[in-house]
Design an enzyme around this catalytic site. Sequence first.
Site, PDB file in Angstrom:
ATOM      1  N   LYS A 141      19.410  53.671  82.496  1.00  0.00           N
ATOM      2  CA  LYS A 141      18.207  54.491  82.749  1.00  0.00           C
ATOM      3  C   LYS A 141      17.685  55.116  81.449  1.00  0.00           C
ATOM      4  O   LYS A 141      16.486  55.114  81.195  1.00  0.00           O
ATOM      5  CB  LYS A 141      18.498  55.597  83.777  1.00  0.00           C
ATOM      6  CG  LYS A 141      19.002  55.082  85.121  1.00  0.00           C
ATOM      7  CD  LYS A 141      19.190  56.207  86.125  1.00  0.00           C
ATOM      8  CE  LYS A 141      20.225  57.243  85.741  1.00  0.00           C
ATOM      9  NZ  LYS A 141      21.617  56.733  85.669  1.00  0.00           N
ATOM     10  N   ARG A 150      18.881  63.679  92.478  1.00  0.00           N
ATOM     11  CA  ARG A 150      20.195  63.048  92.541  1.00  0.00           C
ATOM     12  C   ARG A 150      20.859  63.257  93.896  1.00  0.00           C
ATOM     13  O   ARG A 150      21.982  62.853  94.092  1.00  0.00           O
ATOM     14  CB  ARG A 150      21.075  63.665  91.475  1.00  0.00           C
ATOM     15  CG  ARG A 150      21.804  62.616  90.659  1.00  0.00           C
ATOM     16  CD  ARG A 150      22.246  63.285  89.408  1.00  0.00           C
ATOM     17  NE  ARG A 150      23.204  62.590  88.647  1.00  0.00           N
ATOM     18  CZ  ARG A 150      22.991  62.243  87.379  1.00  0.00           C
ATOM     19  NH1 ARG A 150      21.841  62.441  86.807  1.00  0.00           N
ATOM     20  NH2 ARG A 150      23.956  61.697  86.697  1.00  0.00           N
ATOM     21  N   ARG A 183      30.691  53.850  75.125  1.00  0.00           N
ATOM     22  CA  ARG A 183      29.315  54.214  74.774  1.00  0.00           C
ATOM     23  C   ARG A 183      29.311  55.250  73.647  1.00  0.00           C
ATOM     24  O   ARG A 183      30.100  56.184  73.633  1.00  0.00           O
ATOM     25  CB  ARG A 183      28.630  54.809  76.014  1.00  0.00           C
ATOM     26  CG  ARG A 183      27.273  55.410  75.749  1.00  0.00           C
ATOM     27  CD  ARG A 183      26.429  55.482  76.979  1.00  0.00           C
ATOM     28  NE  ARG A 183      26.892  56.399  77.994  1.00  0.00           N
ATOM     29  CZ  ARG A 183      26.254  56.596  79.148  1.00  0.00           C
ATOM     30  NH1 ARG A 183      25.151  55.938  79.414  1.00  0.00           N
ATOM     31  NH2 ARG A 183      26.726  57.439  80.031  1.00  0.00           N
ATOM     32  N   ARG A 194      30.102  60.914  74.736  1.00  0.00           N
ATOM     33  CA  ARG A 194      29.899  62.011  75.692  1.00  0.00           C
ATOM     34  C   ARG A 194      31.228  62.431  76.300  1.00  0.00           C
ATOM     35  O   ARG A 194      32.062  61.584  76.605  1.00  0.00           O
ATOM     36  CB  ARG A 194      28.952  61.540  76.808  1.00  0.00           C
ATOM     37  CG  ARG A 194      27.503  61.605  76.424  1.00  0.00           C
ATOM     38  CD  ARG A 194      26.613  60.969  77.445  1.00  0.00           C
ATOM     39  NE  ARG A 194      26.892  61.340  78.835  1.00  0.00           N
ATOM     40  CZ  ARG A 194      26.116  61.011  79.867  1.00  0.00           C
ATOM     41  NH1 ARG A 194      25.013  60.316  79.650  1.00  0.00           N
ATOM     42  NH2 ARG A 194      26.420  61.372  81.080  1.00  0.00           N
ATOM     43  N   ARG A 245      32.113  60.259  88.610  1.00  0.00           N
ATOM     44  CA  ARG A 245      30.636  60.173  88.615  1.00  0.00           C
ATOM     45  C   ARG A 245      30.158  59.024  89.505  1.00  0.00           C
ATOM     46  O   ARG A 245      29.137  59.133  90.178  1.00  0.00           O
ATOM     47  CB  ARG A 245      30.119  60.010  87.174  1.00  0.00           C
ATOM     48  CG  ARG A 245      30.241  61.314  86.381  1.00  0.00           C
ATOM     49  CD  ARG A 245      30.210  61.067  84.888  1.00  0.00           C
ATOM     50  NE  ARG A 245      28.951  60.541  84.418  1.00  0.00           N
ATOM     51  CZ  ARG A 245      28.825  59.844  83.289  1.00  0.00           C
ATOM     52  NH1 ARG A 245      29.859  59.601  82.525  1.00  0.00           N
ATOM     53  NH2 ARG A 245      27.645  59.411  82.930  1.00  0.00           N
TER      54      ARG A 245
HETATM   55  P1  AMP Z   1      23.512  61.970  83.192  1.00  0.00           P
HETATM   56  O1  AMP Z   1      23.253  62.152  81.744  1.00  0.00           O
HETATM   57  O2  AMP Z   1      22.279  61.696  83.981  1.00  0.00           O
HETATM   58  O3  AMP Z   1      24.619  60.985  83.457  1.00  0.00           O
HETATM   59  O4  AMP Z   1      24.038  63.390  83.741  1.00  0.00           O
HETATM   60  C1  AMP Z   1      25.230  63.973  83.235  1.00  0.00           C
HETATM   61  C2  AMP Z   1      25.695  65.080  84.169  1.00  0.00           C
HETATM   62  O5  AMP Z   1      24.692  66.103  84.259  1.00  0.00           O
HETATM   63  C3  AMP Z   1      25.942  64.656  85.615  1.00  0.00           C
HETATM   64  O6  AMP Z   1      27.226  64.067  85.803  1.00  0.00           O
HETATM   65  C4  AMP Z   1      25.800  65.993  86.340  1.00  0.00           C
HETATM   66  O7  AMP Z   1      26.946  66.795  86.161  1.00  0.00           O
HETATM   67  C5  AMP Z   1      24.653  66.651  85.575  1.00  0.00           C
HETATM   68  N1  AMP Z   1      23.333  66.322  86.165  1.00  0.00           N
HETATM   69  C6  AMP Z   1      22.347  65.552  85.623  1.00  0.00           C
HETATM   70  N2  AMP Z   1      21.288  65.483  86.453  1.00  0.00           N
HETATM   71  C7  AMP Z   1      21.608  66.221  87.548  1.00  0.00           C
HETATM   72  C8  AMP Z   1      20.942  66.528  88.760  1.00  0.00           C
HETATM   73  N3  AMP Z   1      19.704  66.042  89.042  1.00  0.00           N
HETATM   74  N4  AMP Z   1      21.581  67.311  89.670  1.00  0.00           N
HETATM   75  C9  AMP Z   1      22.807  67.801  89.418  1.00  0.00           C
HETATM   76  N5  AMP Z   1      23.506  67.548  88.304  1.00  0.00           N
HETATM   77  C10 AMP Z   1      22.923  66.760  87.358  1.00  0.00           C
END
Ligand code: AMP
Length: 221
Positions: A13, A88, A127, A159, A170
């Site tokens: 994404k 989400r 990554r 990360r 996740r």
């Molecule tokens: P990502 O970079 O999209 O993989 O997001 C990393 C982490 O941020 C996720 O595992 C969640 O802990 C938090 N996060 C990101 N977007 C959301 C969301 N829309 N709602 C809740 N937690 C989020």
Amino acid sequence: MRIMLLGPPGAGKGTQGKKLVEKYGIPWIATGDILREAVSKGTKLGVEAKSYMDKGELVPDSLVEGIIKSRLEEDDCKNGFILDGFPRNLAQSQSLDDYLEARGEKLDAVINIRVEDDVLVQRVSGRLVCPKCGRNYHLVTSPPNRDGVCECGGKLFSRDDDNPGTVRARLEVYSSETAPLIDYYKEKKILHEVDGTGGPEEVFKRICGIIDSLPLEGAGG
Ligand code: AMP
């Protein structure tokens, strides 16, 4: 043009979001990036979000919805945006719909990037991310030319939540909380499925094919 990118961690994404910004000139809004920045700055939001992120859990809706809504108020979102990582769960989807409806707007398309779980795990473990330009590398499949250094000169990092245990958590959160959005948007007839396997350019072509065939209202959507 208001687009949302849906897909599990490692689906690509972020990579696609950045390419779409270049092509369509609308901002890419990634909740994960906004949260990680808050964590690294040690803000109140960051301190609160970190404990959830470290476990691979979702940060409470109230926190995330607040940051998204204030981001969408900004001037550069007037002609549209690309959402990545929000909504989400179903509560966030409903909240976004209500918010957009109050502005006389709606999402034009939700693009679901599909990738098998074993490929996701392989992509996410290994990554490397550039904090300066956001570019992603992979230790094995797309290593940087100089060890630990991005093309732009940024110092690459892994990360905290890209370790095998958190990645599994996740993926579970994705299938229980986020995957139900597929049916939610299918019912609204704005869901588009994309095969997310192959190189970034191949996937990008597939996504652009969908976007370019959308029936958008007015110039710039
Ligand atoms: P990502 O970079 O999209 O993989 O997001 C990393 C982490 O941020 C996720 O595992 C969640 O802990 C938090 N996060 C990101 N977007 C959301 C969301 N829309 N709602 C809740 N937690 C989020």
